[in-house]
Motif scaffolding. Structure first.
Motif, PDB file in Angstrom:
ATOM      1  N   THR A  36      10.412  -1.773 -11.562  1.00 17.66           N
ATOM      2  CA  THR A  36       9.861  -3.056 -11.985  1.00 17.66           C
ATOM      3  C   THR A  36       9.321  -3.812 -10.779  1.00 17.66           C
ATOM      4  N   LYS A  37       8.559  -4.834 -11.060  1.00 19.19           N
ATOM      5  CA  LYS A  37       8.016  -5.685 -10.001  1.00 19.19           C
ATOM      6  C   LYS A  37       9.144  -6.265  -9.153  1.00 19.19           C
ATOM      7  N   GLU A  38      10.220  -6.703  -9.792  1.00 17.65           N
ATOM      8  CA  GLU A  38      11.358  -7.277  -9.070  1.00 17.65           C
ATOM      9  C   GLU A  38      12.053  -6.239  -8.197  1.00 17.65           C
ATOM     10  N   ILE A  71      10.662  -3.573  -6.886  1.00 19.66           N
ATOM     11  CA  ILE A  71       9.770  -3.271  -5.764  1.00 19.66           C
ATOM     12  C   ILE A  71       9.868  -4.360  -4.712  1.00 19.66           C
ATOM     13  N   LYS A  72       9.814  -5.621  -5.132  1.00 17.84           N
ATOM     14  CA  LYS A  72       9.906  -6.737  -4.183  1.00 17.84           C
ATOM     15  C   LYS A  72      11.228  -6.700  -3.420  1.00 17.84           C
ATOM     16  N   SER A  83       4.929   3.221  -8.028  1.00 15.61           N
ATOM     17  CA  SER A  83       5.215   2.023  -8.825  1.00 15.61           C
ATOM     18  C   SER A  83       4.488   0.811  -8.251  1.00 15.61           C
ATOM     19  N   LEU A  84       4.457   0.711  -6.926  1.00 16.54           N
ATOM     20  CA  LEU A  84       3.749  -0.389  -6.269  1.00 16.54           C
ATOM     21  C   LEU A  84       2.258  -0.345  -6.599  1.00 16.54           C
ATOM     22  N   TRP A  89       1.650  -1.364 -10.217  1.00 20.48           N
ATOM     23  CA  TRP A  89       1.764  -2.815 -10.366  1.00 20.48           C
ATOM     24  C   TRP A  89       0.517  -3.513  -9.821  1.00 20.48           C
ATOM     25  N   GLU A  97      -2.221  -3.162 -12.326  1.00 21.95           N
ATOM     26  CA  GLU A  97      -1.996  -4.068 -13.466  1.00 21.95           C
ATOM     27  C   GLU A  97      -2.298  -5.518 -13.119  1.00 21.95           C
ATOM     28  N   GLU A  98      -2.024  -5.903 -11.879  1.00 23.17           N
ATOM     29  CA  GLU A  98      -2.293  -7.272 -11.420  1.00 23.17           C
ATOM     30  C   GLU A  98      -3.753  -7.459 -10.998  1.00 23.17           C
TER      31      GLU A  98
END
Length: 108
Positions: free
Chosen positions: A7-9, A11-12, A44-45, A48, A51-52
């Motif tokens: 998920t984005k979280e 990855i961050k 995954s990065l 994302w 998608e962004e």
């Protein structure tokens, strides 16, 4: 074993921890190899970022996911085209091999 997209979280969080490790290496002038990103994290990065609309922003994208045909990612556009995306995450000084699937991809 099937890949599970982070998920984005996640990855961050991972990248923040990775940054701390690199800062430790720099501060202590360590001469051992730095840890590398796993393909699941780098893919995954990139998914994302697509998608962004930070990557491939000129396309009308419906879906981004891990490839079902043995590559890295597949991007489905609004007109139902499936585009192959290969992800490379080696640093500036690392050796990178480009194989046939990399060269056959729509995006690298």
């Amino acid at each position: 074993m099937p890949r599970i997209r982070k998920t984005k979280e996640e990855i961050k969080s991972f990248l923040a921890q990775y940054q701390q490790v690199f800062e430790y290496y720099t501060e202590n002038k360590l001469e051992i190899p730095k840890p590398r990103l796993t393909s699941t994290i780098s893919e995954s990065l990139v998914a994302w970022l697509i998608e962004e609309k930070e990557l491939l922003s000129n396309l009308s994208i419906e879906e981004v996911g891990f490839s079902k045909s043995g590559g890295d990612l597949e991007v489905t556009t609004s007109n139902r085209n499936i585009l192959k995306v290969e992800v490379k995450s080696t640093g500036a000084n690392g050796f990178q091999y480009f194989g046939e699937k990399d060269l056959d991809a729509h995006y690298l």
